[in-house]
Design an enzyme around this catalytic site. Structure first.
Site, PDB file in Angstrom:
ATOM      1  N   HIS A 267       0.887  -6.860   3.633  1.00 50.37           N
ATOM      2  CA  HIS A 267       1.418  -7.081   4.971  1.00 50.37           C
ATOM      3  C   HIS A 267       0.935  -8.405   5.537  1.00 50.37           C
ATOM      4  CE1 HIS A 267       2.102  -2.464   5.496  1.00 50.37           C
ATOM      5  NE2 HIS A 267       2.915  -3.016   4.612  1.00 50.37           N
ATOM      6  N   TYR A 276      -3.255  -0.046  -0.531  1.00 52.67           N
ATOM      7  CA  TYR A 276      -2.122  -0.603  -1.274  1.00 52.67           C
ATOM      8  C   TYR A 276      -2.563  -1.146  -2.628  1.00 52.67           C
ATOM      9  CZ  TYR A 276       0.838  -0.316   2.899  1.00 52.67           C
ATOM     10  OH  TYR A 276       1.564   0.130   3.977  1.00 52.67           O
ATOM     11  N   ARG A 328      -5.554   0.868   7.589  1.00 54.52           N
ATOM     12  CA  ARG A 328      -5.247   1.972   8.507  1.00 54.52           C
ATOM     13  C   ARG A 328      -5.375   3.338   7.845  1.00 54.52           C
ATOM     14  NH1 ARG A 328      -0.071   0.398   6.700  1.00 54.52           N
ATOM     15  NH2 ARG A 328       1.389   2.137   6.443  1.00 54.52           N
TER      16      ARG A 328
END
Length: 772
Positions: A267, A276, A328
């Site tokens: 991101h 990720y 997150r």
């Protein structure tokens, strides 16, 4: 055995199953999807698909894993038992109405189908290759195709990920697991929507201008490859392999990908190795294993092994993934550090089967050490059967020793993270800058992660449950360890809001992988608070210095030395003049005469408070934990306040009391923060400045972080410029420089000083040996 869907064919109409043959195979595709099948032969597709299934379920039934097999069976039975299809609603399960895709229920539904398929394909379960179970699964997949996921549907503002990665991955897994029990005319119908939603690993259908990177591309590659194997389309398999090969290249940034220093960004601006990055590693490892010895074997794999060493090993603590790189995901109730760690370990175990011996020789003891030491969350309670079997082989191999914990100091300049690993403890620092975001809060996740990138520190000790024992919903989010904050109340972080602090200053340098310096300039969000923060990473301690702490908002400012989750009890606490000792954790010594404030509190929270995501949202059950908090109170609107403290992991009370004389603070000003201990000098030069040492002045004519270690006539030196503002820094040592040896090309002697060309090095280290 009865199955709800097997008695409901009338409800599903055209979904009646005919021609089911448990040992047969779907007919080969015709038309475009069959191109290449004849030339290669059906056996190649089937072999690769069967390798994939073996990665999911393992081989034949093994009584040693009876408990795990029963767990797989229980989960599958629960899915089957609760099926109550209602076409008019529509819903396949009462708790997952499918009318509105924005709920994400259709994504959950396909995940449940995968669970059912896993139970059917796993040897030893009561459902294994059961005809009625397969019939029920076929009818359910027909129902979902009609009501939840087909090529003619509208996303209606729902999460693109569910359509392009989530469902394709779950659906292709399900079809692979059920393959021998599927009727010949169904599989191609169910997979047809992937032509629209996941046609190419590199393309984002919902946002045509986006080129997929990192974990998203790897996840799509898995779905595309599996569709190719299931439909005998060689072009799709080849396309997936090419997309993964491209992923294995490192990037210079900015943006997503793996960097040479081991950083991983997703991101655009967020460190995500432990989330990720793990998804990426898992997909790539399994793709390599699935396509091995096939016409589509991925041969350009060398860099993935380097990535494991550089990017993952420093962040895995006895099988746990450090939270400082999980983004997150720290707020997601069902994804704790041990879940991320398990996926990373599973990927490494998979890669071990193809890794060159020079990597495997290091990894086997390392993984065995993790599995042996982590008895708090045993690997076999988390991993799938196939991975448990591989782990068991490793654990029972007498030729593989139990490897010790990773040690070393790692500076990830490209993602503003620093990790310091010692034999019995580890310490990580999470920073942010104009390059790296402070916290991500997409999809209503991580709602209280305000300060997780503002210099938060993570201490890992022998207590492997500290960070995963319901810490994130119960810790005071305004008092995270290592941070300096004002006490204003905050609203939940907004979806997609990026905070890139308007300063380049974040980073550090390591010397000989044994010592480190980290520093960041704090520019608080929504506040006038400013500070300069530095950490000096030693063999037995972390020295934290803060200076220039100022604010003018009429609120109290605090620096949080520690905020420790002590679970369900308050352990005995000892303290005295300028020190605090928390048994089993650390000693804390105040080095500048300041007083520490210690509080012990019971805190209650809910996972729902920090994650309200559609498919990840936590539950409303209150959880309570006890905390010991140590902080330095700077008062209301401080002007040029400071702090200096030492964290002494594993120290005794006597060692804590005596520590103040072990280290010398040479400077703690707006120009220089520096310490000395024995033969080591460490400094942060925020700008040109000089600091007096016992051997003479140490000076720099520009910003840098600096470590010096003298051994008789030799000085080992490491320099970096975290500000990325200077082209060259001149450093004057406390000793006369005679020559420079074993140096990077950027380091040279300049009369009696050292000059370091730091321009363009993106905050990375420059090293040399200086003869004095």
């Amino acid at each position: 055995m009865t199955h709800p869907l097997s008695r409901r064919s009338a409800l599903l109409g055209a979904a009646a199953v005919t021609g089911l043959a448990l040992r047969g195979s779907p007919a080969e595709a015709i038309g475009a999807e069959a191109i290449g099948a004849e030339a290669i032969g059906a056996a190649a597709f089937d072999d690769a698909r069967e390798r994939w299934v073996s990665l999911l379920v393992g081989g034949s039934y093994n009584p040693a894993y009876a408990d795990k097999t029963r767990a797989v069976e229980g989960s599958a039975n629960a899915v089957l038992r609760k099926m109550k299809p209602v076409p008019g609603r529509p819903s396949l399960w009462p708790d997952l109405p499918l009318g509105d895709p924005r709920t994400g229920n259709f994504n959950r539904a396909y995940n449940r189908m995968r669970t059912l398929a896993l139970g059917w394909a796993t040897p030893g379960t009561a459902l294994h290759r059961d005809r009625q179970v397969a019939e029920s699964a076929v009818r359910a997949l027909d129902f979902l195709h009609e009501h939840a996921y087909h090529e003619g549907l509208d996303r209606r503002g729902s999460n693109w990920y569910w359509w392009e990665i989530g469902v394709p991955r779950a659906l292709t897994d399900t079809c692979a697991l059920l393959y021998d029990g599927l009727p010949k005319d169904r599989l191609h119908r169910w997979l047809r929507p992937l032509r629209r939603w996941c046609p190419d690993p590199e393309r984002r259908v919902s946002h045509p201008g986006v080129v997929e990177t990192g974990a998203n591309r790897a996840g799509k590659a898995m779905a595309v490859a599996m569709r190719g194997l299931l439909t005998h389309d060689a072009r799709l398999v080849r396309r997936a392999g090419d997309a993964v090969s491209d992923l294995l290249r490192t990037t210079r940034g900015p943006g997503d990908g793996f960097y040479r220093d081991g950083s991983f960004i997703q991101h655009d601006v967020y460190p995500y190795t432990g989330s990720y990055g793990v998804d990426y590693l898992e997909s790539v490892a399994k793709l390599i294993a699935m396509l091995t010895r096939s016409p589509w074997e991925i041969t350009r794999t060398g860099n993935v092994y380097d990535i494991v060493d550089r990017s993952f090993m420093p962040f895995i603590v006895d099988g746990l993934m450090m939270d400082c790189v999980r983004g997150r995901q720290i707020s997601v109730q069902g994804h704790r550090d041990y879940h991320s760690g398990q996926k990373a370990v599973e990927a490494i175990l998979t890669l071990l089967e193809s890794a060159p011996e020079r990597y495997a020789r290091r990894w086997r003891p390392q993984v065995k050490g993790w599995l042996t030491r982590n008895q708090a969350v045993p690997y076999d309670t988390l991993a799938p059967l196939a991975s448990i079997a591989r782990a068991k082989v490793l654990l029972e191999d007498p030729s593989v020793p139990v490897g010790p914990p990773t040690t070393g100091t790692y500076v990830f300049a490209d993602m503003d993270r620093v990790v310091h690993r010692r034999p019995t403890w580890a310490y990580a620092i999470a920073m942010s800058s104009e390059r790296i975001g402070a916290a991500e809060a997409m999809n209503r996740e991580n709602l209280h992660g305000w300060y997780t990138g503002d210099g938060m520190t993570y201490l890992y000790t022998g207590d492997l449950t500290h960070w995963n024992d319901d810490l994130w919903p119960t810790i005071d989010p305004y008092r995270l360890p290592g941070t300096t904050v004002d006490t204003r109340r905050r609203a939940d972080l907004r979806h997609g809001k990026r905070r890139l602090p308007p300063t380049p200053w974040a980073g550090g340098v390591a010397l000989d992988r044994e010592y480190g310096v980290a520093a960041m300039k704090l520019i608080a969000d929504g506040s006038s608070l400013r500070a300069k923060k530095a950490w000096f990473l030693l063999d037995d301690a972390v020295i934290a210095l803060g200076t220039g702490i100022r604010a003018s908002d009429g609120r109290r400012v605090e620096t949080i030395v520690e905020n420790r989750n002590t679970h369900d009890s308050h352990p005995p606490l000892a303290w005295g003049d300028g020190w605090v000792h928390l048994p089993g954790v650390a000693g804390y010594a105040l080095l500048d005469g300041a007083a520490a404030k210690v509080t012990r509190r019971k805190r209650t929270g809910r996972w729902r408070d920090i994650d309200k995501g559609a498919t990840t949202g936590g539950d409303d059950t209150p959880v309570t934990r006890l905390y010991t908090t140590i902080l330095i109170d700077h008062g209301v609107d401080p002007r040029q306040a400071r702090y200096a403290y030492a964290v002494l992991p594993g120290a005794s009370i006597a060692q804590t009391v005596a520590y103040r004389g072990r280290v010398e603070i040479l400077a703690n000003s707006g120009a220089v923060q520096a310490i000395a201990r024995d033969d080591l000098l460490a400094a942060v030069f925020w700008r040109a400045g000089t600091v007096e040492t016992a051997h003479g002045p140490l000076a720099a004519d520009g910003p840098c972080t600096l470590l010096l270690r003298r051994d008789h006539e030799r000085v080992r030196l490491a320099v970096a410029d975290p500000s990325r503002a200077a082209d060259e820094v001149k450093i004057t040592l406390p000793w006369r420089v005679r020559s420079v040896k074993d140096n990077d090309r950027s380091v040279r002697k300049a009369k009696s000083a050292i000059k370091v060309e730091v321009g363009g090095s993106r905050g990375h280290a420059h090293t040399a040996i200086v003869h004095v």
